[in-house]
Motif scaffolding. Structure first.
Motif, PDB file in Angstrom:
ATOM      1  N   CYS A 189       0.953  -1.098   0.104  1.00 51.40           N
ATOM      2  CA  CYS A 189      -0.580  -0.186  -0.486  1.00 51.40           C
ATOM      3  C   CYS A 189       0.643   1.002  -0.390  1.00 51.40           C
ATOM      4  O   CYS A 189       0.579   2.285  -0.961  1.00 51.40           O
ATOM      5  CB  CYS A 189      -1.082  -0.206   0.786  1.00 51.40           C
ATOM      6  SG  CYS A 189      -2.583  -1.248   0.671  1.00 51.40           S
ATOM      7  N   ILE A 190       2.369   1.307   0.825  1.00 56.22           N
ATOM      8  CA  ILE A 190       3.083   2.542   0.862  1.00 56.22           C
ATOM      9  C   ILE A 190       3.624   2.561  -0.882  1.00 56.22           C
ATOM     10  O   ILE A 190       3.804   3.674  -1.731  1.00 56.22           O
ATOM     11  CB  ILE A 190       4.141   2.140   1.543  1.00 56.22           C
ATOM     12  CG1 ILE A 190       3.742   2.272   2.769  1.00 56.22           C
ATOM     13  CG2 ILE A 190       4.847   2.875   1.356  1.00 56.22           C
ATOM     14  CD1 ILE A 190       4.468   1.302   4.047  1.00 56.22           C
ATOM     15  N   LYS A 191       3.680   1.663  -1.766  1.00 59.89           N
ATOM     16  CA  LYS A 191       4.692   1.455  -2.764  1.00 59.89           C
ATOM     17  C   LYS A 191       3.932   2.233  -3.735  1.00 59.89           C
ATOM     18  O   LYS A 191       3.659   2.880  -4.875  1.00 59.89           O
ATOM     19  CB  LYS A 191       5.025   0.167  -3.190  1.00 59.89           C
ATOM     20  CG  LYS A 191       5.876  -0.124  -4.354  1.00 59.89           C
ATOM     21  CD  LYS A 191       6.024  -1.473  -4.878  1.00 59.89           C
ATOM     22  CE  LYS A 191       6.549  -1.733  -6.363  1.00 59.89           C
ATOM     23  NZ  LYS A 191       7.383  -2.617  -6.039  1.00 59.89           N
ATOM     24  N   ARG A 192       1.965   1.827  -4.149  1.00 59.05           N
ATOM     25  CA  ARG A 192       0.972   2.117  -4.483  1.00 59.05           C
ATOM     26  C   ARG A 192       0.223   3.080  -3.753  1.00 59.05           C
ATOM     27  O   ARG A 192      -0.981   3.685  -4.760  1.00 59.05           O
ATOM     28  CB  ARG A 192       0.209   0.424  -4.793  1.00 59.05           C
ATOM     29  CG  ARG A 192       0.857  -0.494  -5.165  1.00 59.05           C
ATOM     30  CD  ARG A 192       0.910  -0.105  -6.300  1.00 59.05           C
ATOM     31  NE  ARG A 192       1.919  -1.644  -7.372  1.00 59.05           N
ATOM     32  CZ  ARG A 192       3.069  -1.977  -8.251  1.00 59.05           C
ATOM     33  NH1 ARG A 192       3.820  -0.736  -8.695  1.00 59.05           N
ATOM     34  NH2 ARG A 192       3.849  -2.651  -8.388  1.00 59.05           N
ATOM     35  N   ASN A 193       0.696   4.080  -2.853  1.00 56.80           N
ATOM     36  CA  ASN A 193      -0.189   5.068  -2.569  1.00 56.80           C
ATOM     37  C   ASN A 193      -1.617   4.465  -1.782  1.00 56.80           C
ATOM     38  O   ASN A 193      -2.725   5.172  -2.612  1.00 56.80           O
ATOM     39  CB  ASN A 193       0.130   6.051  -3.052  1.00 56.80           C
ATOM     40  CG  ASN A 193       1.110   6.650  -4.058  1.00 56.80           C
ATOM     41  OD1 ASN A 193       1.617   7.361  -2.588  1.00 56.80           O
ATOM     42  ND2 ASN A 193       1.830   7.060  -5.393  1.00 56.80           N
ATOM     43  N   LEU A 194      -1.653   3.919  -1.224  1.00 57.76           N
ATOM     44  CA  LEU A 194      -2.683   3.066  -1.422  1.00 57.76           C
ATOM     45  C   LEU A 194      -3.248   3.354   0.589  1.00 57.76           C
ATOM     46  O   LEU A 194      -3.238   3.154   1.111  1.00 57.76           O
ATOM     47  CB  LEU A 194      -3.112   1.625  -1.682  1.00 57.76           C
ATOM     48  CG  LEU A 194      -3.445   1.276  -3.138  1.00 57.76           C
ATOM     49  CD1 LEU A 194      -3.392   0.179  -3.442  1.00 57.76           C
ATOM     50  CD2 LEU A 194      -4.197   2.381  -3.603  1.00 57.76           C
ATOM     51  N   VAL A 195      -2.458   3.839   0.898  1.00 59.99           N
ATOM     52  CA  VAL A 195      -2.718   3.965   2.606  1.00 59.99           C
ATOM     53  C   VAL A 195      -3.841   4.519   3.240  1.00 59.99           C
ATOM     54  O   VAL A 195      -4.409   4.048   4.336  1.00 59.99           O
ATOM     55  CB  VAL A 195      -1.022   4.912   3.345  1.00 59.99           C
ATOM     56  CG1 VAL A 195      -1.432   4.377   4.583  1.00 59.99           C
ATOM     57  CG2 VAL A 195       0.246   4.169   2.782  1.00 59.99           C
ATOM     58  N   ASP A 196      -4.171   5.559   2.498  1.00 58.12           N
ATOM     59  CA  ASP A 196      -5.236   6.499   2.998  1.00 58.12           C
ATOM     60  C   ASP A 196      -6.285   5.124   3.343  1.00 58.12           C
ATOM     61  O   ASP A 196      -7.115   5.291   4.199  1.00 58.12           O
ATOM     62  CB  ASP A 196      -6.153   7.502   1.941  1.00 58.12           C
ATOM     63  CG  ASP A 196      -5.590   6.783   0.680  1.00 58.12           C
ATOM     64  OD1 ASP A 196      -5.353   6.156   0.508  1.00 58.12           O
ATOM     65  OD2 ASP A 196      -6.061   7.939   0.144  1.00 58.12           O
ATOM     66  N   ARG A 197      -6.602   3.980   1.867  1.00 60.02           N
ATOM     67  CA  ARG A 197      -7.568   3.432   1.773  1.00 60.02           C
ATOM     68  C   ARG A 197      -7.798   1.845   2.776  1.00 60.02           C
ATOM     69  O   ARG A 197      -7.862   1.256   2.934  1.00 60.02           O
ATOM     70  CB  ARG A 197      -7.120   2.823   0.075  1.00 60.02           C
ATOM     71  CG  ARG A 197      -8.367   3.799  -0.502  1.00 60.02           C
ATOM     72  CD  ARG A 197      -7.908   2.819  -1.765  1.00 60.02           C
ATOM     73  NE  ARG A 197      -8.800   1.365  -1.743  1.00 60.02           N
ATOM     74  CZ  ARG A 197      -8.858   1.086  -2.585  1.00 60.02           C
ATOM     75  NH1 ARG A 197      -8.849   0.648  -3.769  1.00 60.02           N
ATOM     76  NH2 ARG A 197      -9.585  -0.311  -2.612  1.00 60.02           N
ATOM     77  N   MET A 198      -6.220   2.052   2.631  1.00 61.13           N
ATOM     78  CA  MET A 198      -5.553   0.641   4.075  1.00 61.13           C
ATOM     79  C   MET A 198      -5.920   1.435   4.995  1.00 61.13           C
ATOM     80  O   MET A 198      -6.429   0.669   6.270  1.00 61.13           O
ATOM     81  CB  MET A 198      -4.281   0.479   4.204  1.00 61.13           C
ATOM     82  CG  MET A 198      -4.201  -0.702   4.584  1.00 61.13           C
ATOM     83  SD  MET A 198      -1.979  -0.628   5.031  1.00 61.13           S
ATOM     84  CE  MET A 198      -1.508   0.458   5.721  1.00 61.13           C
ATOM     85  N   ILE A 199      -6.188   2.986   6.064  1.00 63.20           N
ATOM     86  CA  ILE A 199      -6.504   2.479   7.718  1.00 63.20           C
ATOM     87  C   ILE A 199      -7.482   2.980   7.675  1.00 63.20           C
ATOM     88  O   ILE A 199      -7.902   2.889   8.771  1.00 63.20           O
ATOM     89  CB  ILE A 199      -5.319   4.351   7.229  1.00 63.20           C
ATOM     90  CG1 ILE A 199      -5.896   4.949   6.440  1.00 63.20           C
ATOM     91  CG2 ILE A 199      -4.235   3.698   7.826  1.00 63.20           C
ATOM     92  CD1 ILE A 199      -6.098   6.507   7.400  1.00 63.20           C
TER      93      ILE A 199
END
Length: 577
Positions: free
Chosen positions: A468-478
Motif C-alpha cells: 500500500c505504501i508502494k502503490r499510494n493506497l495507505v489512505d484506503r488501508m487505514i
C-alpha cells in the motif's frame, strides 16, 4: 568398462560357462593336470580374449582376495561350490553396477542403435518381470528392518531405473534421436545464451522472497521452472550409496563431463543438455525411480524448448507419440508446455501461456504459476489462477503462497479482499496451532516456529502495508477494520517507513489512523516521534526547497490536527460527553 560390456553381451548359459573353473587338458581325462585357462578360444571368432572372470579381476570388479578363497574351495575337491561362487561373483558385479551391463550401448553411434532396439525392448520386458518379483518380495518384509531388506530395496530401485532408461532409449532410437527434426536453435551455444538471458530476466523481475523489516530488503534470485524441476529430482545429500551408484553410472554415459559437473553444482547447471541422448542419461540415470513422471515432464519441457516457434507440423506428432507411448495425459502435456512458456521471457510465449492456463488450472495447480504471472506484469491472470485453484483462504497453504495471494489481490486493487484473505487465513493457522502444537524439545519445533500464527500475521499484515505504501493506497488501508493484533504490525510498518523517509505522507496517515479511532494519546505520541525524525532528517540531508516546504506544511498540518483533536476531546470531557 570393457569387462562390463563383455558381461552385458553374454546370455545366462554363456555366463555359467564363463564362471566354471577350467584347467589345461593336455592329458586326456585329467581335469586338473594343468594351469588355469585364462584365455578361451571362441567357436565362431578367431580373436582370443580373456575369460570374463579374469577380466573382472583385472578391472578390480572382483577382488583378488575373493578369488583366493575360491581357489581354496577348488583345492579342497569342492569344485562345484567354487563354480557357483564364481557365478555369484559375476552376478554381484552386475548388481553392484546397477545393471549398467544392460545399457552398455552409450558409446554406440545413433546409426548403430537401430539394430539394438529389439534387444533393448527384450531387456526392458525382462527388467519389468524382475521388478514385479522384487516388489512382491519387498512387501513380504513389511514391518521389519534388516540389511537384507535394504539390499532388496536398493536392487529394486536399480532395476526400476534401468527399465525406465531402457524404455526412453527405445523411444529415442525409434525416433532417430530427433536428428531429422529441425531445432529452433542453430547450435548449443546459442541455446545456452538464450537460457542465460531467461535466467537474468527472471532474476531482475523477481519479488522479495519474504518480507524484510529492515530498511534494506533482500531479494532472492528468481528461479525458472526448469531449475526447480531439476533440483527436485536430484538425490539429496546424505545418501552415499545412491551417490556412489550414480557416479559409477557415469563411466557409461556419453556426456560424462556433464554428469560429474551436475554432482558438484547440481543438475540445473547442465540445462540445456548437450543432446537428446545426454538429456535421457542425465534425467533417467539420476534421482529416484519414483520421480519418473517428473523426469518425463522435464523431458517434454526440453523438447518444447528445442522446437517452439518452428512449424507445428515438424514436431507436434513427436509430442503426441511420446505421450501415447508413456501414457501421458493431455493435461500433463499442456502443463509442461506452460512451464516452458512462463520461463520464456518473450511476450509471445506469455500470451500463449495465458491462453492455455484455463485448461489446466485446478486444485493441483503449481503455486509458482501465480507468482510468475504477477512478476511478469499480469496480476489479473494470476488472480484468476488463484480463484481456479481454490486459494480463497478457506484452506491453509504455505506462507510463501499466502504472500503471493496477498500481493496479487493488492496489485489488482482488491485491498479489502486482500485484508479479508489474510484475516481468514491467519485465523485458520491460529486454530490449527491451538489444536496441535509439538513441544519445544520436539524435532518439529523449528517447523512449528516458522508456522506460528504470530509469524503469519506479522508477515501478511506487513506485506499489505508495504504494498500500500508502494502503490499510494495507505489512505484506503487505514480505513479497514484492523484488530489490535493486526494493528501492532500495521503501526510498526508505517512508523518505520515514516522515520526512514519523513518526506512521505505515511507518518501523517498513521496519525490520522489513531485520530479516526479517537485514540488521541497515541496520535500525540506518534506526532512527537515524527517531529524528532523530521528534525534529524533535515539536519543530516540536503533537501530541495519544494520538498522542504511540503514537509513543513505537512508537519504543521499534522500538529494542528492533533492539538485541535485533543482540545476537542478535553472539551467534550468537561461537558460529560
Amino acid at each position: 568398462q570393457k569387462a562390463l560390456e563383455h558381461l552385458a553381451s553374454l546370455d545366462l548359459i554363456e555366463l555359467c560357462s564363463e564362471a566354471k573353473v577350467e584347467r589345461c587338458r593336455a592329458t586326456r581325462d585329467l581335469r586338473s593336470c594343468g594351469r588355469y585357462v585364462q584365455i578361451p578360444i571362441p567357436k565362431n571368432d578367431s580373436r582370443l580374449r580373456p575369460r570374463l572372470y579374469c577380466e573382472c579381476i583385472e578391472a578390480g570388479l572382483i577382488s583378488k582376495r575373493c578369488d583366493e578363497r575360491f581357489q581354496e574351495k577348488e583345492e579342497g575337491d569342492d569344485q562345484l561350490t567354487a563354480d557357483v561362487l564364481r557365478l555369484y561373483a559375476l552376478f554381484d558385479v552386475a548388481m553392484e553396477n546397477n545393471l549398467v551391463s544392460l545399457i552398455c550401448h552409450y558409446d554406440s553411434g545413433e546409426e548403430d542403435m537401430g539394430e539394438k532396439i529389439g534387444l533393448l525392448l527384450k531387456l526392458s520386458s525382462n527388467l519389468g518381470g524382475i521388478s514385479n518379483v522384487l516388489e512382491v518380495l519387498d512387501s513380504s518384509f513389511q514391518g521389519s528392518s534388516s540389511a537384507q531388506l535394504n539390499d532388496l530395496q536398493f536392487l529394486h530401485e536399480s532395476v526400476s531405473k534401468a527399465k525406465q532408461h531402457a524404455d526412453i532409449m527405445a523411444w529415442c532410437i525409434r525416433n532417430e534421436f530427433l536428428e531429422n527434426v529441425r531445432a529452433r536453435y542453430g547450435n548449443l551455444a546459442s541455446w545456452r545464451s538464450v537460457a542465460r538471458e531467461r535466467k537474468a530476466a527472471a532474476t531482475k523481475r523477481s519479488w522479495p522472497d519474504v518480507v524484510n523489516h529492515s530498511a534494506e530488503s533482500s531479494v532472492k534470485a528468481g528461479s525458472l521452472f526448469i531449475e526447480d524441476a531439476l533440483s527436485n529430482i536430484e538425490i539429496p545429500q546424505g545418501h552415499p550409496q545412491h551417490m556412489e551408484e550414480e557416479l559409477r553410472l557415469a563411466s557409461l554415459q556419453k556426456d560424462r563431463d556433464s554428469l560429474f559437473r551436475s554432482k558438484l553444482e547440481g543438475l540445473a547447471v547442465c540445462y540445456p543438455f548437450e543432446s537428446l541422448r545426454a538429456a535421457v542419461d542425465m534425467l533417467f540415470l539420476t534421482g529416484s525411480s519414483d520421480m519418473v513422471v517428473a523426469k518425463e515432464a522435464i523431458f517434454l519441457y526440453y523438447i518444447f524448448d528445442r522446437h517452439w516457434t518452428t512449424p507445428d507440423d515438424n514436431w507436434r506428432s513427436i509430442i503426441d507419440d511420446f505421450a501415447a507411448t508413456f501414457g501421458i495425459t493431455r493435461h500433463s502435456l499442456i502443463e509442461s508446455l506452460t512451464f516452458y512458456l512462463l520461463d520464456d521471457d518473450t511476450d509471445e510465449a506469455l500470451k500463449e501461456a495465458c491462453n492455455l492456463l484455463p485448461e489446466i488450472c485446478g486444485p493441483s495447480t503449481h503455486p509458482k504459476i501465480a507468482q510468475v504471472l504477477l512478476e511478469r506484469g499480469v496480476p489479473e491472470t494470476a488472480l484468476m489462477v488463484l480463484r481456479w485453484s481454490g486459494h480463497d483462504g478457506s484452506e491453509i497453504v504455505s506462507l510463501s503462497e499466502a504472500v503471493t495471494a496477498v500481493r496479487v489481490r493488492v496489485e489488482c486493487g482488491l485491498l479489502t479482499e486482500a485484508f479479508m484473505y489474510q484475516r481468514m487465513l491467519c485465523a485458520k493457522v491460529r486454530e490449527k496451532n491451538s489444536k496441535r502444537g509439538p513441544p519445544k524439545d520436539s524435532p518439529n519445533h523449528l517447523e512449528a516456529k516458522t508456522n506460528r500464527w504470530g509469524d503469519w500475521l506479522e508477515t501478511l499484515v506487513t506485506e499489505i502495508c508495504c504494498l500500500c505504501i508502494k502503490r499510494n493506497l495507505v489512505d484506503r488501508m487505514i480505513e479497514l477494520p484492523w484488530n489490535s493484533d493486526e494493528e501492532k504490525y500495521l503501526s510498526k510498518c508505517l512508523l518505520d517507513c515514516a522515520i526512514h523517509d519523513p518526506s512521505t505522507t505515511t507518518g501523517n496517515l498513521l496519525v490520522v489512523y489513531y485520530l479516526q479511532r479517537y485514540r488521541y494519546t497515541e496520535a500525540y505520541e506518534i506526532d512527537a516521534k515524527l517531529q524528532n525524525a523530521e528534525q534529524d532528517f533535515l539536519s543530516m540531508n540536503s533537501i530541495d526547497e519544494r520538498v522542504l516546504s511540503r514537509m513543513r506544511s505537512a508537519s504543521h498540518w499534522r500538529a494542528t490536527l492533533v492539538v485541535s483533536s485533543v482540545k476537542a476531546c478535553v472539551k467534550f470531557s468537561d461537558h460529560g460527553i
